[in-house]
Design an enzyme around this catalytic site. Structure first.
Site, PDB file in Angstrom:
ATOM      1  N   HIS A   1       1.369 -11.450   7.730  1.00 31.72           N
ATOM      2  CA  HIS A   1       1.936 -10.294   7.196  1.00 31.72           C
ATOM      3  C   HIS A   1       1.085  -9.744   6.114  1.00 31.72           C
ATOM      4  O   HIS A   1       0.544 -10.023   5.208  1.00 31.72           O
ATOM      5  CB  HIS A   1       3.310 -10.836   6.246  1.00 31.72           C
ATOM      6  CG  HIS A   1       4.257  -9.716   5.906  1.00 31.72           C
ATOM      7  ND1 HIS A   1       4.960  -8.861   7.040  1.00 31.72           N
ATOM      8  CD2 HIS A   1       4.927  -9.454   4.822  1.00 31.72           C
ATOM      9  CE1 HIS A   1       5.619  -8.064   6.501  1.00 31.72           C
ATOM     10  NE2 HIS A   1       5.843  -8.401   5.189  1.00 31.72           N
TER      11      HIS A   1
ATOM     12  N   HIS B   1       5.509  -3.278   1.320  1.00 32.36           N
ATOM     13  CA  HIS B   1       5.139  -3.639   2.828  1.00 32.36           C
ATOM     14  C   HIS B   1       6.282  -3.336   3.462  1.00 32.36           C
ATOM     15  O   HIS B   1       7.481  -2.925   3.256  1.00 32.36           O
ATOM     16  CB  HIS B   1       5.004  -5.323   2.751  1.00 32.36           C
ATOM     17  CG  HIS B   1       6.050  -6.114   2.056  1.00 32.36           C
ATOM     18  ND1 HIS B   1       6.771  -7.059   2.835  1.00 32.36           N
ATOM     19  CD2 HIS B   1       6.458  -6.259   0.927  1.00 32.36           C
ATOM     20  CE1 HIS B   1       7.430  -7.607   2.241  1.00 32.36           C
ATOM     21  NE2 HIS B   1       7.368  -7.081   1.043  1.00 32.36           N
TER      22      HIS B   1
ATOM     23  N   CYS C   1       3.880  -4.087  10.218  1.00 39.57           N
ATOM     24  CA  CYS C   1       3.434  -4.270   8.519  1.00 39.57           C
ATOM     25  C   CYS C   1       1.846  -3.883   8.526  1.00 39.57           C
ATOM     26  O   CYS C   1       1.479  -3.088   7.554  1.00 39.57           O
ATOM     27  CB  CYS C   1       3.825  -5.523   8.149  1.00 39.57           C
ATOM     28  SG  CYS C   1       2.986  -7.072   9.006  1.00 39.57           S
TER      29      CYS C   1
END
Length: 260
Positions: free
Chosen positions: A30, A42, A152
């Protein structure tokens, strides 16, 4: 920064850094932009870190972090809104290890890091511009989340470089996505070369070579189908529908394109 790991300590972080953390079993990472004051901006799929809308989500979601039932006192992840969220560093890491994404790496180092989503040949813009883009997108959104085309990592790379794909039907900027597609692609493309060598080691070397070539050609720093766009122009085009993210199926992405 080392050849094998981009792991860093919290004390070395500065606003504008592109950071990431691997999730369970290293299935995916991530990504986000550190903006200072222990905050990370994010991109998510309505509060979820990943999502494809397919059965693949059962694997991806099961590898995600286990979040406690006690709300974080400094940040809140909501399932509503446009998907760009601000979290404290602890919530972003979710118990994982902190890594910093590398920019402007040389080709040898890029190819040595066989796993995609850790570095790029592209050059980063100044940190203040990076932070401005992240904060602006926090207020205005980054379009529809798509694990293959607008995820992301794509968000973080855009914040760092301001680069977007001119062809909206093409694979996104994400090194993770290129790796996912590149692995089966290398197997497919290397199959005709069985006529050249029947040696299993030769076939393996050929597959690795094709995989590395696909990663190198797909990197945002090497692609020619990109354009530089200000964050204000980006959000304006998203609002008017001039920029859209489709929802391609995995099968469609893996299908070879006919050559005319």
């Amino acid at each position: 920064m080392g050849l094998l790991s981009n792991r860093v300590g919290r004390g070395s972080l500065k606003p504008g850094d592109h950071i990431y953390s691997w999730r369970a079993a290293y299935i995916y990472a991530h990504h986000g932009i550190y903006v200072g004051d222990d905050k990370v901006i994010h991109f998510t799929r309505r509060g979820q870190e990943v999502g494809t809308g397919t059965m693949l989500d059962l694997v991806l979601m099961s590898s995600g972090p286990n979040r406690g039932h006690i709300p974080c006192p400094t940040c809140t992840l909501t399932e509503e809104g446009h998907g760009v969220v601000s979290s404290c560093l602890d919530c972003f890491l979710a118990g994982g290890v902190l890594y910093r994404f590398e920019y402007a790496v040389n080709p040898a180092l890029f190819l040595a890091k066989a796993r995609g989503g850790t570095c790029t040949l592209a050059v980063s813009d100044p940190d203040d511009i990076v932070v401005h883009r992240a904060n602006y997108l926090l207020d205005n959104g980054f379009g529809c989340y798509n694990v293959f085309k607008n995820n992301c990592e794509d968000f973080a790379i855009y914040c760092k470089t301001g680069l977007l794909l001119a062809d909206q039907n093409a694979m996104g900027r994400s090194g993770q996505a290129v790796s996912i597609i590149g692995a089966p692609l290398s197997a497919v493309l290397s199959t005709p070369l069985r006529l050249v060598t029947t040696n299993v080691y030769g076939m393996a070397a050929t597959a690795v070579g094709v995989y590395c070539a696909s990663r190198y050609a797909g990197d945002i720093g090497m692609r020619r189908d990109v354009l530089k766009m200000s964050v204000e122009d980006l959000t304006r085009r998203l609002e008017t529908g001039a920029l859209q993210v489709a929802e391609p199926s995995l099968a469609a992405l893996l299908s070879p394109t006919p050559v005319s």
